[in-house]
Structures are given as structure tokens and as C-alpha cells.
Design a protein around this motif. Structure first.
Motif, mmCIF file in Angstrom:
data_model
loop_
_atom_site.group_PDB
_atom_site.id
_atom_site.type_symbol
_atom_site.label_atom_id
_atom_site.label_comp_id
_atom_site.label_asym_id
_atom_site.label_seq_id
_atom_site.Cartn_x
_atom_site.Cartn_y
_atom_site.Cartn_z
ATOM 1 N N ASN A 133 21.366 -44.522 -63.637
ATOM 2 C CA ASN A 133 22.533 -44.201 -63.453
ATOM 3 C C ASN A 133 23.584 -44.132 -64.365
ATOM 4 N N GLU A 134 23.787 -43.033 -64.916
ATOM 5 C CA GLU A 134 24.960 -42.962 -65.980
ATOM 6 C C GLU A 134 24.637 -43.872 -67.155
ATOM 7 N N VAL A 135 23.610 -43.820 -67.958
ATOM 8 C CA VAL A 135 23.176 -44.868 -68.979
ATOM 9 C C VAL A 135 23.702 -44.326 -70.266
ATOM 10 N N ASP A 136 24.362 -45.053 -70.912
ATOM 11 C CA ASP A 136 24.590 -44.821 -72.518
ATOM 12 C C ASP A 136 23.547 -45.613 -73.384
ATOM 13 N N MET A 137 23.459 -44.924 -74.457
ATOM 14 C CA MET A 137 22.841 -45.740 -75.816
ATOM 15 C C MET A 137 23.081 -45.130 -76.965
ATOM 16 N N ARG A 138 23.247 -45.798 -77.914
ATOM 17 C CA ARG A 138 23.315 -45.312 -79.187
ATOM 18 C C ARG A 138 22.443 -46.202 -80.281
ATOM 19 N N ILE A 139 21.684 -45.571 -81.163
ATOM 20 C CA ILE A 139 20.670 -46.130 -82.002
ATOM 21 C C ILE A 139 21.125 -45.629 -83.433
ATOM 22 N N ASP A 140 21.489 -46.476 -84.519
ATOM 23 C CA ASP A 140 21.678 -45.988 -85.718
ATOM 24 C C ASP A 140 20.380 -46.037 -86.687
ATOM 25 N N SER A 141 20.293 -45.290 -87.694
ATOM 26 C CA SER A 141 19.144 -45.294 -88.423
ATOM 27 C C SER A 141 18.655 -46.661 -89.213
ATOM 28 N N GLY A 142 17.713 -46.993 -89.045
ATOM 29 C CA GLY A 142 17.087 -48.193 -89.847
ATOM 30 C C GLY A 142 17.447 -49.468 -88.953
ATOM 31 N N GLU A 143 17.767 -49.265 -87.539
ATOM 32 C CA GLU A 143 17.964 -50.498 -86.815
ATOM 33 C C GLU A 143 16.860 -50.820 -85.663
ATOM 34 N N ILE A 144 16.740 -51.844 -85.417
ATOM 35 C CA ILE A 144 15.790 -52.479 -84.397
ATOM 36 C C ILE A 144 16.704 -52.758 -83.128
ATOM 37 N N VAL A 145 16.511 -51.982 -82.158
ATOM 38 C CA VAL A 145 17.303 -52.323 -80.903
ATOM 39 C C VAL A 145 16.275 -52.529 -79.771
ATOM 40 N N ALA A 146 16.616 -53.411 -78.865
ATOM 41 C CA ALA A 146 15.643 -53.713 -77.764
ATOM 42 C C ALA A 146 16.464 -53.456 -76.781
ATOM 43 N N LEU A 147 15.439 -52.917 -75.587
ATOM 44 C CA LEU A 147 16.067 -52.894 -74.234
ATOM 45 C C LEU A 147 15.282 -53.690 -73.150
ATOM 46 N N ILE A 148 16.066 -54.486 -72.631
ATOM 47 C CA ILE A 148 15.628 -55.648 -71.910
ATOM 48 C C ILE A 148 16.031 -55.186 -70.516
ATOM 49 N N GLY A 149 15.252 -56.009 -69.534
ATOM 50 C CA GLY A 149 15.970 -56.070 -68.043
ATOM 51 C C GLY A 149 14.453 -56.360 -67.201
ATOM 52 N N PRO A 150 14.900 -56.740 -65.922
ATOM 53 C CA PRO A 150 14.024 -57.353 -65.068
ATOM 54 C C PRO A 150 13.190 -56.117 -64.901
ATOM 55 N N ASN A 151 12.056 -56.348 -64.176
ATOM 56 C CA ASN A 151 10.754 -55.306 -63.948
ATOM 57 C C ASN A 151 11.538 -54.499 -62.890
ATOM 58 N N GLY A 152 11.178 -53.213 -63.261
ATOM 59 C CA GLY A 152 11.733 -52.140 -62.282
ATOM 60 C C GLY A 152 12.940 -51.831 -62.428
ATOM 61 N N ALA A 153 13.732 -52.028 -63.674
ATOM 62 C CA ALA A 153 15.149 -51.711 -63.932
ATOM 63 C C ALA A 153 15.258 -50.467 -64.380
ATOM 64 N N GLY A 154 14.175 -49.860 -64.818
ATOM 65 C CA GLY A 154 14.140 -48.475 -65.282
ATOM 66 C C GLY A 154 14.161 -48.240 -66.527
#
Lengths: 302, 405, 261
Positions: free
Chosen positions: C21-42
Motif C-alpha cells: 500500500n503506497e510504499v516509498d523507498m530510496r536507496i543510494d549507491s554503496g548503501e546497505i539497507v535492510a527491509l524488516i517486518g513481521p511475516n506476511g508484511a509484504g
């Protein structure tokens, strides 16, 4: 418009469709439970016809009345086809339960070729005349030219079978177990359902229906050979796909739809391409609506 | 003892099962019945004995599952690695086949032609079924498309064999690609059925479009291939066709092997293993599938042209589903993905029945049985596809492997 | 720093179900980014949408390849997305099981090589050279990951942890500028996880790429990532540095329930 001709085609389509539906049920039930296109199902139908022919031949020599022959032949054909269906599953499919999708399908094709050649070797590769087992009903006389007594028996008989099957699946304990196994075999097994037994029973029921179909159509057409199963099988499978494979009412609807479509197409367009219609419908449906008339498309999980 | 009762039960069951079809034979016109009780005895003894074998084989399969590492076939192993051995085997085979028409009769030359046609057909199908893992049941239709391409071009425009050979291949390949387009999204069993349906449609059209194709009676008087403009006698033309097929078969073997070991071949295998991962790794699924079909059916087209030139008469009855099933069984028995396997499979199918006469009547039933049994006990076929050897430039690795050996 | 991935308003419906639902995200070069959330979060659905395995219902996915300009990639074929320089691993390992370890990596070189049918048939010198380059490059990567000893084994015979590492090697072979790892440490023991952590850092530093990972192992997420996005019920509920995230009441609530908030 020539209404007489139209009715003739409609009734002819109904007869064909009923037979397709009977065979389609076997495909759809097996697919529903083990996700296998049982290629050899058409051969079971063919064996039903042959068994019927042999019983009728033997009893005919001893002078039994036609109706008695019909009933006995039907019973014997059902028993034997069930036995063949059961044995086939045990030999060709059960050892492949966990072997991916391609192996059982190839095994099924092998089984189909095997049964055809078995009949060639045990009987003959020629066409055999099939005696008319169904007596003439007087009350059908006025419309006998477009809807004979064999049409009548086929339509009524298959309707009864399908109604019985629907009741069985809906209301009996075994029917419930079958539906559960179709939904999720592992879970059903964990809940104490003997999945192997359910699968066997599915094959037995499907084969019995095919046996009846084979016997009735053979008596209607008047001749059989070892190849009749192939075409009938592919068409019945088409019917199952039209109705949404795995769905029992779908198979019935699909069968009737295919029967009528074929009948009208041959009647109004051209009889040369009779079988092309069925194959084209099959290809078109599988490509554009593989889930059938009523089904929903599944989403693959990644 | 328990084993005995089990087998006894099986035997009784099969006696019951086969009773009507094997024992009774009726003549519905003369109203006579023939009882063939001896068949029941054969059946009883046969099933009694086979049930032991069956259970033994199942047990062995279970055991093999526990210890999966099986010894590789020494012969095929040597065939790849031992260079001198490889060259002498292939050289000997080639010499034998090159001399064949001068050793054996015309009749037997014909059998070898048909053997090599099946090799070409089988190798083509092997690209689709064995390498790319797409169960394809309409191969005979493309065989037919190739044959009819030559027959009709020859009949209407007088086009010769050598012109028609590439055309036949290209037409069949295009037809394969055209079929592939709509079936791209289909998987496994549905794909099988659609290709079966397509194959039957092709045959029925050939059968019914009488104005063009001559209907069920087919096309006759197709020209045999010319040798530099010279007409050959029937026997001479036959020998000539033999050499054409031989060269074609060798070309096919080399070409298919090279394709399999190429970047394209790897993409096909990846497609078989996992379509989604395949796309995620940057492989165009659509392209690769179209290639699989086109590359496979092209060989069927070539074989078809040669077949038409050999028999000089074709009709739709040669291109039924039954024919597709035979080619499929060659691939399955020989070993899906293995070229050597396909050659062996064709040899079994075509040559065995010819040279073991007693066997010929039971050819198809044995083949059908073998298809089922192979799937259960040896799904990789007679000869499992051999992994390719890669040249690794790593001194450390050479050191450790040398240490191991 | 240059933006590699820019996702705006991304939504995905399955029938009536709104998985994103209307998700935003931005990743820059050379970054390590994590995406977390409970099971089934999408989270995995999000991966599937940005790699074009699913077509997003709404929103924009924009990706900037190393050499080029930003382009909109939603609806693009997945193989083209990989070609641009985004590569992934799968949560439920999807190796080519019956091919060797080396071949698994070699397949991923497909999009960086050109040999066609004619080349394969004629086996021209150029094609042979390309083949050998594929082999060499793939073997090098295996060595980098530490799987070279197994190069001739079938992928399905590798131990579980090594299979996950092979997936990473395979993804690297496509020369991505953004690497997506879907639960790379799932099913690994602490030792394996520790060495995986080292590997991820090495990849970022030595191979110069941005990394987005989905992970449930919090110690790994906290120590590796520069920024963390948190999802719940298809929505992005928080985003920030590891410190900010570990104190965010919404995140604690999502993970531990109402009482702990």
C-alpha cells in the motif's frame, strides 16, 4: 430456419455431450486429487466397450434377452474397468507420487499405449461390430428419427450417474474425505484420511463412469476398435478443461457445451473438420482461459 | 512364505483382470465364442513371476534413494575422457555405417535409413523435451510439415530435393515458433496437451484439405534426390538417400551437441530447472522458449523432407499422435538430454524388431511398458546425460585435485 | 550520493487483497539497507514488484544503472531489469538444482554475453573465447564466495548454507549495481551467519554496489545496515537508522504487540 434440423442437432449434441461429460468426470476427479492428466483414461473407456462386447457376445450365444444382456454387460464392464483403473494407478502412478510433474505424465502416456496394444494383441486391431443392446422404447416413436432410444438411455443414464456422484461427493463421509484430499493432500493425511485409499477410490469411480460411457456409446454407434479411447479421451479432456479442470459440475457443463458445439459446428459448417473443432476449442481454451469457463486463475508463489 | 502369498494374490488378480480380453473372443456375426484358456495360464505364471521382480526392483529403488551415489557407466565415461578410445569408437562406427549399403541388402539399407531418421527426429525432440524440459507431444506434425513442404513444392512447382531440404527445415522451425507463441505461458501438462492438440489439428487439416494436399490419399510421385543432375536408378537412389541421411544424422549429432554445450543450451537447461529464477538471472524466457521449439522442430522438418524423398509417397497417416509418441518414447528410453541415449533408443526401436523377428509383434507393447517402467525405476533413461567438462584455470585447484588422486 | 533505486507510491493488489500500500523507498549507491517486518508484511512482494516478477498495480519504480540515466522499470520484463543491474536471491532457494555449481553461476553470465545459435553451431574462435571467459569469470566468483571446491557438484547436493551463498554468487555474476538479498541468513547457524555478514560487507566495499536485504536476524540487520525500512500489513511504517528504528514505538508495537509499546 429449419427447426427440425436445429432440434436434431441439439439432441445429437446432448447425447454426445453426456458421454463426454461422463468421461470428463474421470479426468477432472483424478486431476483434482493428484494433479495428473490421466492419459490412459480414454483407454479405460475403450476397455469398457470391449468388455461389454465380449459379455454381450457370450450371453448372446446363449440366447439371453437384450435388456438382461445390457444390464449384465454394464455391471461386468463397470467391475472390470474399476479393476483396471485401480491396478493402473497402483502400478503406473503410485510409485511416482513424489516424482515431479513430467514423470507421471510420461508414465500415463506409456500406460495408454500399453493398454491399446494389449487390446490389439488380446483381441484385434480391426473394427468390431457392436450389437444394439438398447431396446426400442415405444413412447419415443414420434421423435425416433431424431432422438432414438439409445440417445434417451445415454442422456438419462448419464444424468442419473452424475446426480448420484454429486450427492456422493457432497453428503457422504467418503465424499468429504475426497474433497479434503483434493484441497490439501498432506493436511488430509495428517487428519487421518488414508490418501492412498481416496486416490484408489477416485480412480475406481472415474473408471466406472468411463465404462458406462464406453458401453453406451458403443451400442449407440455400433462398432468399436482399440483407437476409440484416444479421440474420446482427448475430447473428454477438452470438456474437463472447458469446465475448469478439477471441478465436477464444470466437467458436466463442459461436456454438454462441447457436445453441442461440435454438433452445431458439424451440422452448420462442415462435417469434414468435426474433430478439428474440438481440438481448436481445447487449444484456444488452454491458451486464453486455462482455468475454464468458471474457474479462477491461480497466482504462482515466488 | 509371505512373499509367495503376495505373488499368488497378484497372480490371481491378474488372471481375473485379463480374463475377458485375453480368454474370450467372440464373433458377433457368426455368434460363436472362442475360449483361449491357455492365455490365462500364461498370464498366471507370468504375473506370478513378475510380481517378485517388481517388488525386488521397488526395494532396490528405495535402497538407492538411501545411497544415491551410483557408479557411472564405464563405457560412456571413457567415451568422453579417453581421447584415443573415443576416436577409435567413433571412427569404427563411421566406417561401418559408410560401408553399410555395400554390405547389406536394399531392404536392410532401408531399415538403417529409417533408424537414422528416428535419430534425427529424436535428437530434435530431445532439445525440447530433454534439454528444455517442455513436454512436447506434437513432434510428428512437424515431421509432416517438412515432408509436405517438399512433396507440395515438388508436386506444384517441380522444386528439387536440395532446394527443398533447407526450406523444409525452415518452414518446420517457423511453424514451431508460431506454435510456441501462444503456449508460452503454459506449463508442464497443459503444454503437453496443447501440443498434442496442435499436432492433431495439423494432421486433420492435411487430411481434409483435399484440394491442396490430396486428402487421405496423400501425395505420390515425389522426386527422389538427383545426384548433380543425374537421375539414379531406384536402388542407386536408395543408396544415395542412405548417404544423405547418414550425413544429416552426423550433422544433427554434432549440431545438437554443440547447441547443448553453448550459452543457448545452458539457458534452455535453466528454463527446465526453474523459469522464475531463469528470468531473474537475466534470461529472456520468451526468446529461449521460442528457440527451443524452433531448434527442435527444424530437425523434424529436415527429417520430413528426407522421408518424403525416400518413400516418394506420403499421406497424413504417417504423422499421427502415435508417431509422436514413438519419438517421445525414444527420447525417454534413451535418456532425456543425452544424445547417445537417443541414438541407442532409436536403435532399440527400429533395429531390434527387425533383427529379432519374434519380438516385432510385441514391439509397441514392450515399448509402452518400458516407458512406464523407466519412469519408475530409471527416470534418467538408459544413458544419463553426461555433464560437460570445463577447463578451469586455477593452479591451487589442480594442486588439491592432484593430491587427491 | 547518487540514488540507485527510487520507489514511490508502490501498490500491489491480488484480487481484493492489497499486499502493498503506497510504499516509498530510496536507496543510494554503496548503501546497505535492510527491509524488516513481521511475516506476511509484504516484504517479498515488494522484492517481486521491483524486480518485475509481479507487475505493480500502481506507483513508480525508478532505477539508475551505473552508466546511464534513471528509467522507470515497473512493467519491464524481469530479465531486462536484471540486465540494467538489479539482481536478487530468493527466500525459498531457487537454484538450478540439477546443474553444477559452476553452471549455476555461468547461467547468470547470460545477460552479459552474446553468443547466438549460429555461433554455437559453428563454434567460431570468438565464441570459444567468450565461453572460456564465462567459465573463468564464474569460477573466479565462486572462489570469491568460497565455493570453488564444489564447482563440479550438483547444486542440489550442496549443504543448505552453501546453497544460499551460491545464490549470492549467481546474483553477483549478473554484475548488478543493486543486490537484493531475500532472507540470506535464514536457516543458517550463528557461525555461518557471521561469515555471511563479512561477505555482505566485502561485496559492498570491494564490488561497489548497493545492497537491500530482507532479514529476520536482528543482530545482523542492526550491525550491517546503514538504514532500515520497516513494513507491516503492506505499509511502510517506519524508516531510519538502526538506532532510531530500535527506539521507534510503532516498530516495537508491530513486533512485540500492544502491551510493550
Amino acid at each position: 430456419m429449419d427447426w427440425d434440423y436445429f432440434f436434431e442437432l441439439t439432441l445429437g449434441g446432448l447425447t454426445r455431450g453426456s458421454i463426454y461429460a461422463m468421461i470428463a468426470l474421470g479426468y477432472t476427479m483424478v486431476y483434482g486429487i493428484i494433479e495428473l492428466i490421466n492419459f490412459a483414461h480414454g483407454e479405460i473407456y475403450m476397455i469398457g466397450a470391449f468388455t461389454g462386447l465380449l459379455v454381450a457376445g457370450v450371453l448372446g450365444v446363449y440366447g439371453f434377452p437384450a435388456l438382461a444382456i445390457l444390464v449384465i454387460a454394464a455391471v461386468v464392464a463397470v467391475i472390470y474397468c474399476s479393476a483396471y483403473g485401480y491396478t493402473m494407478e497402483k502400478i503406473a502412478y503410485k510409485p511416482l507420487r513424489n516424482a515431479g510433474r513430467l514423470s507421471p505424465l510420461i508414465s500415463a502416456i506409456g500406460m495408454s499405449l500399453f493398454l491399446q496394444n494389449y487390446v490389439i494383441l488380446a483381441q484385434t486391431s480391426d473394427f468390431l461390430p457392436f450389437p444394439a443392446l438398447i431396446p426400442e422404447f415405444e413412447f419415443l416413436d414420434p421423435i425416433a428419427h431424431i432422438f432414438g432410444s439409445s440417445d434417451f438411455v445415454i442422456v438419462v443414464g448419464s444424468a442419473l450417474c452424475m446426480a448420484a456422484l454429486t450427492l456422493f461427493i457432497k453428503y457422504t463421509k467418503m465424499g468429504k474425505a475426497m474433497r479434503a484430499t483434493a484441497q490439501n493432500r498432506k493436511m488430509a493425511m495428517l487428519l487421518g484420511i488414508d490418501a492412498d485409499r481416496i486416490i484408489s477410490i477416485t480412480f475406481i469411480i472415474g473408471s466406472s463412469l468411463a465404462a458406462l460411457g464406453g458401453l453406451l456409446i458403443a451400442s449407440h454407434v455400433g462398432q468399436i476398435n482399440f483407437m476409440i479411447g484416444f479421440l474420446a479421451g482427448v475430447k473428454a479432456f477438452t470438456a474437463a478443461v472447458l469446465g475448469g479442470i478439477g471441478s465436477i459440475p464444470g466437467a458436466v457443463l463442459g461436456g454438454l457445451f462441447l457436445g453441442l458445439a461440435e454438433s452445431f459446428a458439424t451440422g452448420y459448417i462442415s462435417s469434414d473438420y468435426e474433430d478439428v473443432f474440438a481440438f481448436t476449442l481445447l487449444v484456444v481454451f488452454l491458451i486464453f482461459r486455462p482455468s475454464g469457463i468458471m474457474g479462477k486463475a491461480p497466482v504462482e508463489k515466488v | 512364505m509371505q512373499e509367495l502369498t503376495k505373488s499368488l494374490k497378484v497372480s490371481l488378480w491378474f488372471m481375473f483382470l485379463t480374463f475377458p480380453l485375453m480368454v474370450v473372443r467372440v464373433n458377433t456375426i457368426e455368434h460363436t465364442v472362442e475360449w483361449r484358456w491357455m492365455n490365462m495360464v500364461y498370464m498366471a505364471v507370468g504375473s506370478f513371476a513378475l510380481s517378485f521382480v517388481w517388488r525386488w526392483a521397488l526395494r532396490r529403488k528405495e535402497m538407492a534413494k538411501a545411497a544415491p551415489e551410483r557408479p557411472r557407466n564405464a563405457f560412456t565415461e571413457r567415451l568422453g575422457s579417453d581421447k584415443r578410445f573415443t576416436v577409435s569408437v567413433y571412427g569404427g562406427l563411421f566406417a561401418l555405417f559408410a560401408l553399410m549399403p555395400w554390405i547389406v541388402s536394399t531392404y536392410q539399407t532401408n531399415i538403417f535409413i529409417s533408424f537414422m531418421l528416428y535419430v534425427i527426429l529424436g535428437l530434435g525432440l530431445n532439445i525440447i523435451v530433454g534439454v528444455a524440459g517442455l513436454l512436447f507431444l506434437g513432434h510428428a506434425a512437424f515431421y509432416g510439415i517438412g515432408a509436405y513442404t517438399y512433396a507440395l513444392l515438388n508436386h506444384y512447382y517441380g522444386i528439387g530435393f536440395w532446394t527443398a531440404l533447407p526450406i523444409g527445415g525452415v518452414v518446420a522451425a517457423l511453424a514451431g515458433v508460431v506454435l510456441a507463441f501462444p503456449v508460452l505461458r503454459l506449463r508442464g501438462d497443459y503444454l503437453a496437451i496443447v501440443t498434442l492438440g496442435f499436432g492433431e489439428i495439423v494432421r486433420l487439416v492435411l487430411e481434409n484439405w483435399s484440394d491442396l494436399t490430396g486428402g487421405p490419399s496423400g501425395v505420390s510421385n515425389i522426386s527422389r534426390p538427383d545426384l548433380f543432375g543425374h537421375h539414379l536408378s531406384v536402388a542407386g537412389a536408395n543408396t544415395y538417400v542412405y548417404y544423405i541421411v547418414l550425413v544429416m544424422a552426423i550433422v544433427t549429432i554434432i549440431a545438437v551437441q554443440r547447441l547443448k554445450d553453448s550459452r543457448i543450451g545452458r539457458a534452455l537447461q535453466a528454463l527446465r530447472e526453474d523459469e522464475i529464477a531463469c528470468q531473474a538471472m537475466g534470461i529472456d524466457r520468451v526468446n529461449v522458449k521460442l528457440m527451443a521449439f524452433g531448434l527442435g522442430t527444424a530437425w523434424a522438418g529436415f527429417a520430413g523432407v528426407i522421408f518424403a524423398a525416400k518413400t516418394t509417397f506420403i499421406n497424413p497417416a504417417s504423422f499421427t499422435f502415435f508417431e509422436s509418441a514413438i519419438i517421445l518414447s525414444i527420447v525417454v528410453l534413451g535418456g532425456m538430454g543425452s544424445n547417445l541415449g537417443v541414438i541407442l533408443g532409436s536403435a532399440f526401436l527400429v533395429l531390434m524388431p527387425e533383427y529379432l523377428r519374434a519380438f516385432s509383434e510385441y514391439r509397441m507393447i514392450l515399448f509402452a511398458m518400458a516407458m512406464v517402467l523407466m519412469m519408475i525405476f530409471r527416470p534418467q533413461g538408459l544413458i544419463a546425460p553426461k555433464g560437460r567438462k570445463y577447463i578451469i584455470n586455477d593452479p591451487d585447484l589442480a594442486a588439491t585435485e592432484g593430491g587427491k588422486a | 550520493m547518487a540514488t540507485v533505486l527510487n520507489v514511490q507510491n508502490l501498490s500491489k493488489n491480488f484480487g481484493g487483497l492489497r499486499a502493498l500500500n503506497e510504499v516509498d523507498m530510496r536507496i543510494d549507491s554503496g548503501e546497505i539497507v535492510a527491509l524488516i517486518g513481521p511475516n506476511g508484511a509484504g516484504k517479498t512482494t515488494f522484492f517481486n514488484c521491483i524486480t518485475s516478477i509481479y507487475t505493480p498495480t500502481e506507483g513508480e519504480v525508478r532505477f539508475t544503472p551505473k552508466s546511464g540515466t534513471e528509467s522507470r522499470i515497473n512493467g519491464m520484463k524481469p530479465n531486462l531489469v536484471t540486465g540494467l543491474g538489479m539482481s536478487r536471491t530468493f527466500q525459498n532457494i531457487r537454484l538450478f538444482k540439477n546443474m553444477t555449481v559452476l553452471e549455476n553461476v555461468m547461467i547468470a553470465r547470460h545477460c552479459r554475453t552474446k553468443g547466438g545459435i549460429l555461433g554455437a553451431l559453428l563454434r567460431t574462435p570468438a565464441i570459444r573465447k567468450e565461453e572460456q571467459e564465462i567459465v573463468d569469470r564464474s569460477y573466479e566468483l565462486l572462489k570469491y564466495i568460497g565455493l570453488h571446491r564444489y564447482y563440479n557438484d550438483l547444486a542440489c547436493n550442496l549443504p543448505y548454507g552453501e546453497q544460499r551463498r551460491l545464490e549470492i554468487a549467481r546474483a553477483l555474476a549478473t554484475e548488478p549495481s543493486l543486490l537484493l538479498l531475500d532472507e540470506p541468513a535464514a536457516g543458517m547457524n550463528p557461525q555461518e551467519t557471521a561469515s555471511l555478514k563479512q561477505l555482505v560487507l566485502r561485496i559492498r566495499d570491494e564490488l561497489d554496489m548497493a545492497i537491500l536485504l530482507i532479514e529476520h536476524d536482528m543482530s545482523m540487520v542492526m550491525s550491517l545496515s546503514e538504514r532500515i525500512y520497516v513494513m507491516e500489513y503492506g505499509c511502510m511504517i517506519a524508516h531510519g537508522t538502526p538506532d532510531e528504528i530500535s527506539k521507534d514505538p510503532r516498530v516495537i508495537k508491530a513486533y512485540l504487540g500492544e502491551d510493550h509499546a
